[in-house]
Scaffold this motif. Structure first.
Motif, mmCIF file in Angstrom:
data_model
loop_
_atom_site.group_PDB
_atom_site.id
_atom_site.type_symbol
_atom_site.label_atom_id
_atom_site.label_comp_id
_atom_site.label_asym_id
_atom_site.label_seq_id
_atom_site.Cartn_x
_atom_site.Cartn_y
_atom_site.Cartn_z
ATOM 1 N N ASP A 1 0.855 -1.176 0.000
ATOM 2 C CA ASP A 1 0.000 0.000 0.000
ATOM 3 C C ASP A 1 0.903 1.242 0.000
ATOM 4 O O ASP A 1 1.647 1.474 0.956
ATOM 5 C CB ASP A 1 -0.898 -0.021 1.240
ATOM 6 C CG ASP A 1 -1.955 1.083 1.221
ATOM 7 O OD1 ASP A 1 -1.708 2.136 0.605
ATOM 8 O OD2 ASP A 1 -3.000 0.900 1.863
ATOM 9 N N HIS B 1 -11.995 0.693 1.861
ATOM 10 C CA HIS B 1 -12.371 -0.684 2.192
ATOM 11 C C HIS B 1 -12.199 -1.520 0.925
ATOM 12 O O HIS B 1 -12.647 -1.121 -0.142
ATOM 13 C CB HIS B 1 -13.827 -0.738 2.676
ATOM 14 C CG HIS B 1 -14.795 -0.213 1.664
ATOM 15 N ND1 HIS B 1 -15.116 1.130 1.547
ATOM 16 C CD2 HIS B 1 -15.492 -0.837 0.667
ATOM 17 C CE1 HIS B 1 -15.974 1.308 0.567
ATOM 18 N NE2 HIS B 1 -16.221 0.131 0.012
ATOM 19 N N LYS C 1 -8.918 -8.082 0.165
ATOM 20 C CA LYS C 1 -7.477 -8.331 0.126
ATOM 21 C C LYS C 1 -7.150 -9.677 -0.514
ATOM 22 O O LYS C 1 -6.248 -9.776 -1.346
ATOM 23 C CB LYS C 1 -6.896 -8.268 1.538
ATOM 24 C CG LYS C 1 -5.379 -8.303 1.578
ATOM 25 C CD LYS C 1 -4.861 -8.035 2.987
ATOM 26 C CE LYS C 1 -3.328 -7.983 3.004
ATOM 27 N NZ LYS C 1 -2.811 -7.674 4.357
ATOM 28 N N CYS D 1 -10.722 -8.902 4.205
ATOM 29 C CA CYS D 1 -10.976 -7.553 3.717
ATOM 30 C C CYS D 1 -10.308 -6.524 4.630
ATOM 31 O O CYS D 1 -10.076 -6.785 5.814
ATOM 32 C CB CYS D 1 -12.483 -7.275 3.662
ATOM 33 S SG CYS D 1 -13.438 -8.521 2.735
ATOM 34 N N GLU D 2 -10.000 -5.376 4.077
ATOM 35 C CA GLU D 2 -9.396 -4.290 4.840
ATOM 36 C C GLU D 2 -10.403 -3.168 5.054
ATOM 37 O O GLU D 2 -11.137 -2.797 4.138
ATOM 38 C CB GLU D 2 -8.160 -3.750 4.113
ATOM 39 C CG GLU D 2 -6.990 -4.723 4.031
ATOM 40 C CD GLU D 2 -6.322 -4.962 5.374
ATOM 41 O OE1 GLU D 2 -6.477 -4.117 6.280
ATOM 42 O OE2 GLU D 2 -5.661 -6.008 5.519
ATOM 43 N N ASN D 3 -10.454 -2.652 6.293
ATOM 44 C CA ASN D 3 -11.279 -1.485 6.648
ATOM 45 C C ASN D 3 -12.741 -1.695 6.268
ATOM 46 O O ASN D 3 -13.405 -0.777 5.782
ATOM 47 C CB ASN D 3 -10.743 -0.230 5.943
ATOM 48 C CG ASN D 3 -9.265 -0.032 6.145
ATOM 49 O OD1 ASN D 3 -8.773 -0.111 7.272
ATOM 50 N ND2 ASN D 3 -8.537 0.224 5.068
ATOM 51 N N LYS E 1 -12.200 -8.517 9.923
ATOM 52 C CA LYS E 1 -11.583 -8.518 8.597
ATOM 53 C C LYS E 1 -12.046 -9.654 7.704
ATOM 54 O O LYS E 1 -11.646 -9.713 6.533
ATOM 55 C CB LYS E 1 -10.065 -8.591 8.729
ATOM 56 C CG LYS E 1 -9.419 -7.324 9.251
ATOM 57 C CD LYS E 1 -7.909 -7.386 9.087
ATOM 58 C CE LYS E 1 -7.277 -6.052 9.436
ATOM 59 N NZ LYS E 1 -5.817 -6.023 9.158
#
Length: 569
Positions: free
Chosen positions: A123, A182, A185, A204-206, A233
């Protein structure tokens, strides 16, 4: 046009992406002093390179085949105001970079990745801005250290025997993608034929509390949908499939799958199939399948580790199929996702392996140099229906760290309890942790070869390989390797040595027929893997030359390979 323009990850595809292949600045850092000299801040590097080809390759424009323990890359890229918005994230993806990779963006240090064979993402949102940006990549590759896997890359200056030209630094596509804050991932698909559904686990992120929706279709017709909310997550879904189309050998039926996490849309696919090993046989969808495999090393004359075009990936699979093979051991290299995609769609079964040669697995350092990347390999490639088994190690030494081998098996089975597993192909097995006892035997006399394995049919063990182990092998995972170079018979290297080389094409064919038939007629052997698909540099035991010309009429080889096996129903 830039090289390798296609999206590199077809089972996890986003439409919002930028391909960074093409011309980069480049510099070889012989003294490994680049950090001290702050090359990550340098205005220019010494020369240019064509990414994604390694600097050893002709296609890179460099073609330096000496050891390069540190190399640097630099280029600029532009992103839009939309990409740089506060509610968006920009991800840098690197298909593969050998071996230890560090990244800077606009002078800001982003992170480090260890491992030269698997894809990874970073990221870079904190460092990018709308407009022009600069990315710098450093790759450290100490191939002779014994602390990292190098596969078939030569640890001597020259290629020799079955070790070939090295690959340093970037050797697969580099790309950017832009996602909401969001985002999905990674995913894990587990098809269940019995329950007529696909189980999906997503990380998953956020995204806590957001809804993930999955829609499956076949041939353009929707056949199933499911939704569930993310907790922390992770999220689990069950997609019930209204039509069953089984993925099978030679018939790679695939379902399309669209995942949507509140605007983060991923395009994917899956196959409905069940692969298992029982009673000494391989079953796919409950049917006995004889594994007629070819050893594929994945080397290319101009690209080394990197196929010049996507079509080259497809053509190698087709060459194997044309000779009657139904799959491959992807040997001492982790193949790129687009190759696995074509295996999936063409119904071509493969074993997922790693490139452990060069790694001394008696050392404590071996854990750090292997385990984390093997976990990433499992995560990246788990969803491919073409992969029917895992084999992380090949021909390991007798003084190996047995705890390392056991923990590797435990890790693999924990992540994937369903696929077949071989602890270390060919030589030093730990019988209590391998599903399949396999063997490498390059005996060149078909009569001797046949006689040696007849006791297996009576349930009697045989003594085999250089370490004189006994057991009941059912998978001849390397054999043949017949030395044949019709253009220059004195050239090169092959199994069996100079004195055992066939004197004519007819003698080659009869030897090949005798070796293959001996296994197909043995009721205790259920799989074989011939060495190998193509010549590679000085190793001239391929069924095709290094530039992919057939040495023999493919129809003759196909007729031999496709004889009915004794274990087939």
């Amino acid at each position: 046009m830039i090289a390798r323009p296609e999206y590199p990850r077809p089972q996890f595809e986003r439409k919002n992406w930028i391909n960074l292949n093409g011309e980069w600045q480049f510099e070889i850092d012989h003294g490994r002093s680049g950090r001290e000299r702050k090359l990550y801040e340098a205005e220019t590097l010494a020369t240019k390179i064509n990414v994604p080809f390694c600097p050893e390759s002709k296609l890179s424009g460099i073609q330096n085949v000496d050891f390069m323990e540190s190399v640097w890359y630099k280029r600029t890229f532009d992103i839009s105001e939309e990409w740089a918005a506060a509610d968006r994230r920009t991800i840098l993806n690197i298909g593969a970079c050998d071996f230890a990779t560090e990244v800077w963006v606009n002078g800001t240090y982003i992170g480090k990745h260890i491992g030269g064979y698997v894809s990874f993402a970073m990221d870079i949102t904190k460092a990018v801005k709308a407009g022009e940006n600069t990315v710098v990549i450093n790759a450290m590759d100490v191939a002779r250290s014994g602390n990292q896997p190098v596969g078939k890359q030569s640890r001597l200056y020259y290629s020799h025997g079955c070790d070939y030209t090295r690959t340093t630094g970037i050797w697969q596509t580099v790309w950017l993608e832009n996602v909401p804050n969001h985002y999905i991932k990674r995913t894990k698909y587990r098809p269940s034929i019995e329950n007529e559904c696909l189980y999906i686990e997503a990380v998953c992120e956020n995204a806590d509390g957001k809804t993930l929706t999955a829609k499956a279709s076949f041939g353009g017709k929707e056949v199933g949908t499911a939704s569930a909310k993310v907790t922390n997550k992770t999220v689990m879904l069950q997609v019930n499939v209204s039509e069953m189309h089984l993925w099978d050998v030679g018939d790679g039926k695939l379902y399309d799958l669209v995942l949507d996490l509140d605007g983060d849309v991923v395009y994917s696919y899956f196959g409905m199939r069940k692969a298992e090993y029982k009673n000494g046989k391989t079953y796919i969808n409950g049917r006995v399948v004889y594994q007629r495999l070819i050893l594929d090393q994945g080397f290319y004359p101009d690209g080394i580790y990197t196929a010049p075009t996507e079509q080259d990936l497809i053509d190698d699979i087709q060459r194997s199929l044309d000779m009657g093979f139904n799959g491959a051991r992807l040997h001492q290299k982790v193949f790129e996702p687009r190759f696995l995609y074509h295996c999936d769609r063409m119904g071509y079964i493969v074993w997922g392996e790693h490139a452990n040669w060069g790694l001394d697995i008696s050392r404590p350092e071996a854990w750090r140099g292997f385990m984390p990347e093997w976990q990433e390999i499992l995560e990246r490639d788990f969803n491919h229906p073409a992969i029917i088994g895992w084999c992380p190690l090949n021909e390991t030494q007798t003084n190996q760290n047995r705890d390392f081998v056991r923990e590797l098996a435990n890790m693999t089975r924990s992540y994937d309890p369903d696929r077949m597993y071989i602890d270390a192909s060919g030589w030093t097995h730990q019988d209590d942790i391998t599903d399949i006892l396999d063997i490498h035997d390059y005996e060149q006399d078909p009569a001797v070869f046949r006689e040696h394995y007849l006791p297996l049919e009576k349930g009697e063990p045989v003594v085999f390989n250089r370490y004189k182990q006994g057991g009941l092998p059912t998978f001849m995972s390397e054999f043949g390797g017949i030395w044949w170079d019709p253009t220059n018979p004195e050239r090169g290297w092959g199994y069996g040595g100079v004195t055992s080389r066939p004197k004519s094409e007819e003698e080659f064919i009869e030897r090949y027929r005798g070796l293959v038939t001996a296994m197909l007629e043995n009721k205790a052997i259920s799989a074989f893997c011939y060495t190998q698909l193509t010549d590679v540099e000085q190793e001239v035991n391929g069924l095709y030359t290094y530039d992919r010309k057939p040495k023999f009429d493919p129809e003759i080889i196909k007729a031999i390979n496709t004889q009915k096996a004794a274990v087939e129903e």
